[in-house]
Design an enzyme around this catalytic site. Sequence first.
Site, PDB file in Angstrom:
ATOM      1  N   HIS A 198       0.833  -1.209   0.000  1.00  8.74           N
ATOM      2  CA  HIS A 198       0.000   0.000   0.000  1.00  8.74           C
ATOM      3  C   HIS A 198       0.874   1.269   0.000  1.00  8.74           C
ATOM      4  O   HIS A 198       2.022   1.217  -0.418  1.00  8.74           O
ATOM      5  CB  HIS A 198      -0.985  -0.033   1.163  1.00  8.74           C
ATOM      6  CG  HIS A 198      -1.765  -1.325   1.206  1.00  8.74           C
ATOM      7  ND1 HIS A 198      -2.847  -1.570   0.388  1.00  8.74           N
ATOM      8  CD2 HIS A 198      -1.572  -2.463   1.927  1.00  8.74           C
ATOM      9  CE1 HIS A 198      -3.305  -2.799   0.617  1.00  8.74           C
ATOM     10  NE2 HIS A 198      -2.555  -3.369   1.542  1.00  8.74           N
ATOM     11  N   HIS A 275       2.896  -7.052   4.321  1.00  8.52           N
ATOM     12  CA  HIS A 275       1.522  -6.595   4.562  1.00  8.52           C
ATOM     13  C   HIS A 275       1.106  -6.880   5.999  1.00  8.52           C
ATOM     14  O   HIS A 275       1.802  -7.575   6.746  1.00  8.52           O
ATOM     15  CB  HIS A 275       0.557  -7.305   3.607  1.00  8.52           C
ATOM     16  CG  HIS A 275       0.676  -6.855   2.186  1.00  8.52           C
ATOM     17  ND1 HIS A 275      -0.183  -5.972   1.598  1.00  8.52           N
ATOM     18  CD2 HIS A 275       1.601  -7.165   1.242  1.00  8.52           C
ATOM     19  CE1 HIS A 275       0.184  -5.756   0.343  1.00  8.52           C
ATOM     20  NE2 HIS A 275       1.267  -6.468   0.110  1.00  8.52           N
ATOM     21  N   GLU A 339       2.112 -11.703   5.701  1.00 10.25           N
ATOM     22  CA  GLU A 339       1.116 -10.989   6.508  1.00 10.25           C
ATOM     23  C   GLU A 339       1.613 -11.054   7.942  1.00 10.25           C
ATOM     24  O   GLU A 339       1.510 -12.084   8.613  1.00 10.25           O
ATOM     25  CB  GLU A 339      -0.263 -11.651   6.373  1.00 10.25           C
ATOM     26  CG  GLU A 339      -0.833 -11.657   4.957  1.00 10.25           C
ATOM     27  CD  GLU A 339      -1.477 -10.337   4.568  1.00 10.25           C
ATOM     28  OE1 GLU A 339      -1.366  -9.353   5.347  1.00 10.25           O
ATOM     29  OE2 GLU A 339      -2.110 -10.283   3.489  1.00 10.25           O
TER      30      GLU A 339
END
Length: 380
Positions: A198, A275, A339
């Site tokens: 992001h 992430h 993650e």
Amino acid sequence: MPLLRKIVLFLVLVILMTSWTSAFAASPSVAGAKPAIALPKLTSYQQTGVSGVNRAQELSKVRWANHTDAVTGAASLRLVMDVSGPAEASGVVTSAPTPRLVVTVKGTVPGKEVDDLDFDGKIVDKVAFNVSGKDTRVVLDLPQALEDSDYRIFTLPSDAKNNKPFRVVIDINKPLPLPDFSFTAGLQNKVIAIDPGHGGSDPGAIGPGRVQEKTVTLAVAQNVKSLLEKAGARVVMTRQNDQDVFGPNASAVDELKARSTIANVRNADVFVSIHADSFTDRSVGGTSTYYYQKTKYDAMLAKALQANLMDAGNLQDRRANPANFYVIKRTRMPAALVELAFISNPNEEKLLSSPDFQQKMAQGIVRGLERFFSQAAKPN
């Protein structure tokens, strides 16, 4: 009185005749006469009608075919576009922010029946037809950048005998296969692409305490970069601050492709995307790693990272799992997406925003990379 009446009638007739003569003299329909009020001059369109206007050629009836050479096995795609008349075509390859072949067909407009096309991504991802000034721009999104020798653009004249119009042809060869990797142990001189998920206009997931995923991923990635460089590796960052990689408010595909392109262009040895996970149930937590098995090393990389992240963070083990995520599928080297924890879980959100936890997880990633190169260097 009768004489007086005759004189009056005679005078009336004279006045009327004089008025009619003046009216005809002022009329533009009389030869040589000029109108009292200037009339607007007709444009060439109004003078000649639609058929007299120099209109752009129309691009229509787009078709394509795949071909595999029976001897060499080389694959190619041919795209053919019919044009209502002769036109010039040229192309240019761009690699940033994403790989594209942009073909300009001069003096044409796309017809109503021309629609954007989606392909399987083996040679071309999609084709879009846009108007640019007086030309048509045919934008071909590619899974990876082409060399000049990988494509050809040419035109074919109309063939009345066989009822074929003027045509623009684009030939694209399938990019080269993935390299034959040969790894050595250690981090020294390795080129490692690190992708902080992001950024910029995309905050990613946001925790209940308003912590943003993009902030956490960048902090961990910067720690990873520092540790890798101390170990002698060369680090390629897809972003080094709070910014979009492709550009503000880009489509998801354009943004993800820009990230994989950076790693591909720099010929990275491995690619790691960082992430933080999220779920509607705030009690869910843990660490996971994902891979797309395009090489024999992708699963090995993901498992090495997952094992060391578990040692570093000591959260629930959600394992290394196969996935179809864009950045791990479209990179040409072994790749994994980690993650770190669930930002939607209040306890794990606090951990993710903690500099101490960020450093621990960065160390876990670096140790996982060391483990991977050690395993990949072994025969078989």
